[in-house]
Write a protein that holds these residues in place. Sequence first.
Motif, mmCIF file in Angstrom:
data_model
loop_
_atom_site.group_PDB
_atom_site.id
_atom_site.type_symbol
_atom_site.label_atom_id
_atom_site.label_comp_id
_atom_site.label_asym_id
_atom_site.label_seq_id
_atom_site.Cartn_x
_atom_site.Cartn_y
_atom_site.Cartn_z
ATOM 1 N N GLU A 98 0.823 -1.213 0.000
ATOM 2 C CA GLU A 98 0.000 0.000 0.000
ATOM 3 C C GLU A 98 0.855 1.260 0.000
ATOM 4 O OE1 GLU A 98 -2.632 -0.559 3.323
ATOM 5 O OE2 GLU A 98 -4.194 -1.435 2.051
ATOM 6 N N ALA A 99 2.104 1.158 0.486
ATOM 7 C CA ALA A 99 3.013 2.306 0.450
ATOM 8 C C ALA A 99 3.531 2.560 -0.960
ATOM 9 C CB ALA A 99 4.186 2.072 1.405
ATOM 10 N N GLY A 100 3.303 1.610 -1.871
ATOM 11 C CA GLY A 100 3.694 1.813 -3.262
ATOM 12 C C GLY A 100 4.757 0.864 -3.770
ATOM 13 N N ALA A 101 5.111 -0.172 -2.991
ATOM 14 C CA ALA A 101 6.120 -1.137 -3.449
ATOM 15 C C ALA A 101 5.582 -1.933 -4.632
ATOM 16 C CB ALA A 101 6.507 -2.075 -2.315
ATOM 17 N N ASP A 102 6.454 -2.240 -5.576
ATOM 18 C CA ASP A 102 6.075 -3.053 -6.720
ATOM 19 C C ASP A 102 6.155 -4.539 -6.391
ATOM 20 O OD1 ASP A 102 5.848 -1.054 -9.090
ATOM 21 O OD2 ASP A 102 7.678 -0.485 -8.060
ATOM 22 N N ASP A 103 6.994 -4.883 -5.429
ATOM 23 C CA ASP A 103 7.201 -6.280 -5.080
ATOM 24 C C ASP A 103 7.842 -6.314 -3.697
ATOM 25 O OD1 ASP A 103 7.387 -9.018 -5.230
ATOM 26 O OD2 ASP A 103 8.783 -9.057 -6.923
ATOM 27 N N TYR A 104 7.873 -7.489 -3.091
ATOM 28 C CA TYR A 104 8.588 -7.656 -1.836
ATOM 29 C C TYR A 104 9.149 -9.068 -1.777
ATOM 30 C CZ TYR A 104 4.772 -10.466 -0.047
ATOM 31 O OH TYR A 104 3.854 -11.457 0.107
ATOM 32 N N VAL A 105 10.227 -9.215 -1.016
ATOM 33 C CA VAL A 105 10.853 -10.519 -0.792
ATOM 34 C C VAL A 105 11.041 -10.660 0.711
ATOM 35 C CG1 VAL A 105 12.893 -11.953 -1.178
ATOM 36 C CG2 VAL A 105 12.008 -10.510 -3.028
ATOM 37 N N THR A 106 10.630 -11.801 1.261
ATOM 38 C CA THR A 106 10.678 -12.014 2.708
ATOM 39 C C THR A 106 11.984 -12.685 3.108
ATOM 40 O OG1 THR A 106 8.273 -12.267 2.757
ATOM 41 C CG2 THR A 106 9.481 -13.051 4.673
ATOM 42 N N LYS A 107 12.648 -12.108 4.124
ATOM 43 C CA LYS A 107 13.873 -12.705 4.673
ATOM 44 C C LYS A 107 13.511 -13.896 5.550
ATOM 45 C CE LYS A 107 16.504 -8.367 4.951
ATOM 46 N NZ LYS A 107 17.208 -7.443 5.874
ATOM 47 N N PRO A 108 14.365 -14.943 5.585
ATOM 48 C CA PRO A 108 15.541 -15.153 4.725
ATOM 49 C C PRO A 108 15.121 -15.461 3.291
ATOM 50 C CG PRO A 108 15.120 -17.101 6.044
ATOM 51 C CD PRO A 108 14.145 -16.066 6.522
ATOM 52 N N PHE A 109 15.921 -15.024 2.343
ATOM 53 C CA PHE A 109 15.534 -15.153 0.946
ATOM 54 C C PHE A 109 16.678 -15.728 0.123
ATOM 55 C CE2 PHE A 109 17.401 -10.996 1.497
ATOM 56 C CZ PHE A 109 18.261 -10.895 0.420
ATOM 57 N N SER A 110 16.344 -16.201 -1.056
ATOM 58 C CA SER A 110 17.338 -16.671 -2.008
ATOM 59 C C SER A 110 17.842 -15.474 -2.823
ATOM 60 C CB SER A 110 16.720 -17.711 -2.947
ATOM 61 O OG SER A 110 17.480 -17.839 -4.121
ATOM 62 N N PRO A 111 19.144 -15.195 -2.804
ATOM 63 C CA PRO A 111 19.661 -14.082 -3.619
ATOM 64 C C PRO A 111 19.336 -14.235 -5.099
ATOM 65 C CG PRO A 111 21.330 -14.836 -2.069
ATOM 66 C CD PRO A 111 20.210 -15.829 -2.015
ATOM 67 N N ARG A 112 19.329 -15.487 -5.591
ATOM 68 C CA ARG A 112 18.989 -15.700 -6.993
ATOM 69 C C ARG A 112 17.540 -15.337 -7.259
ATOM 70 N NH1 ARG A 112 20.248 -14.527 -11.360
ATOM 71 N NH2 ARG A 112 22.344 -15.018 -10.629
ATOM 72 N N GLU A 113 16.631 -15.668 -6.299
ATOM 73 C CA GLU A 113 15.233 -15.289 -6.465
ATOM 74 C C GLU A 113 15.101 -13.773 -6.524
ATOM 75 O OE1 GLU A 113 10.924 -15.255 -4.147
ATOM 76 O OE2 GLU A 113 12.613 -16.343 -3.265
ATOM 77 N N LEU A 114 15.809 -13.063 -5.631
ATOM 78 C CA LEU A 114 15.750 -11.608 -5.643
ATOM 79 C C LEU A 114 16.264 -11.058 -6.966
ATOM 80 C CD1 LEU A 114 15.272 -8.859 -4.354
ATOM 81 C CD2 LEU A 114 17.513 -9.050 -3.250
ATOM 82 N N ALA A 115 17.363 -11.616 -7.476
ATOM 83 C CA ALA A 115 17.902 -11.159 -8.764
ATOM 84 C C ALA A 115 16.889 -11.368 -9.882
ATOM 85 C CB ALA A 115 19.207 -11.885 -9.075
ATOM 86 N N LEU A 116 16.161 -12.489 -9.827
ATOM 87 C CA LEU A 116 15.129 -12.747 -10.833
ATOM 88 C C LEU A 116 13.969 -11.769 -10.691
ATOM 89 C CD1 LEU A 116 15.089 -16.658 -10.785
ATOM 90 C CD2 LEU A 116 15.991 -15.182 -12.593
ATOM 91 N N ARG A 117 13.614 -11.436 -9.446
ATOM 92 C CA ARG A 117 12.542 -10.445 -9.235
ATOM 93 C C ARG A 117 12.971 -9.085 -9.780
ATOM 94 N NH1 ARG A 117 8.589 -11.702 -5.221
ATOM 95 N NH2 ARG A 117 8.314 -13.953 -5.255
ATOM 96 N N VAL A 118 14.234 -8.713 -9.545
ATOM 97 C CA VAL A 118 14.751 -7.446 -10.081
ATOM 98 C C VAL A 118 14.642 -7.447 -11.605
ATOM 99 C CG1 VAL A 118 16.857 -6.082 -10.453
ATOM 100 C CG2 VAL A 118 16.296 -6.911 -8.160
ATOM 101 N N ALA A 119 15.068 -8.541 -12.231
ATOM 102 C CA ALA A 119 15.005 -8.629 -13.698
ATOM 103 C C ALA A 119 13.567 -8.524 -14.193
ATOM 104 C CB ALA A 119 15.640 -9.941 -14.161
#
Length: 237
Positions: A98-119
Amino acid sequence: MCILIADDDPVVRDVVRRYLEHDGRTVIETADGPATLAALQHGAGPDDEVELAVLDVMMPAPDGIEICRAVRSGPRPDIPIILLTALGDEDDRVLGLEAGADDYVTKPFSPRELALRVASVLRRSRQPSNGEPIVLRDGVVEVRPDIRLALVDNAPVELTPREFDLLTFLLRHPRQVFSREELLAQVWGWDFGDLSTVTVHIKRLRAKLGDRHRIETVWGRGYAWARSGSDSEISDA
């Protein structure tokens, strides 16, 4: 252009930076709210502004959610934002959306998953028109996909990249009903994920379009854009 990683944990910043640089991205890092706001304003230099921000929700004040709100009301409200959060409660995730984020990733997270979300977020925010009509219009609501501009009554409406993609998708498919799972796949490009992401973006999009929106709820099925003047059994909610 560069990716901003804002987190008070240097280990998290280092790991994420390595994965993003492996993908060929330029990365800058910050560890607290004031430095993050400065980086969002000035980037890594005059010719290298931030094109996407990864913000830790719990970093020293202002935190990620406060910074997200500041970006959405600032001079560059369309910067894609991904939140990193250790908060597992759905209400907290919804607060970030609601603050305007396009996506979120919950810790602990996979760095590869985050990189894929960024892409994924960057790909959709840069998506060319590919021969689409220059203008998609229904009544006073107008979208120009080639220049990523949305208007209501000829006045520009500030939308986040995901909000713009969602509105464009609905306008391209008027009167068609899509479930939250289908919208998550078609607009976000996810095969799975938190369905509240769709719910919150629908809510935000309705609020920004005001009483001009035609986003309707089909109970038990999903959402649709009912064209102006259409005689539909779809009900608003």
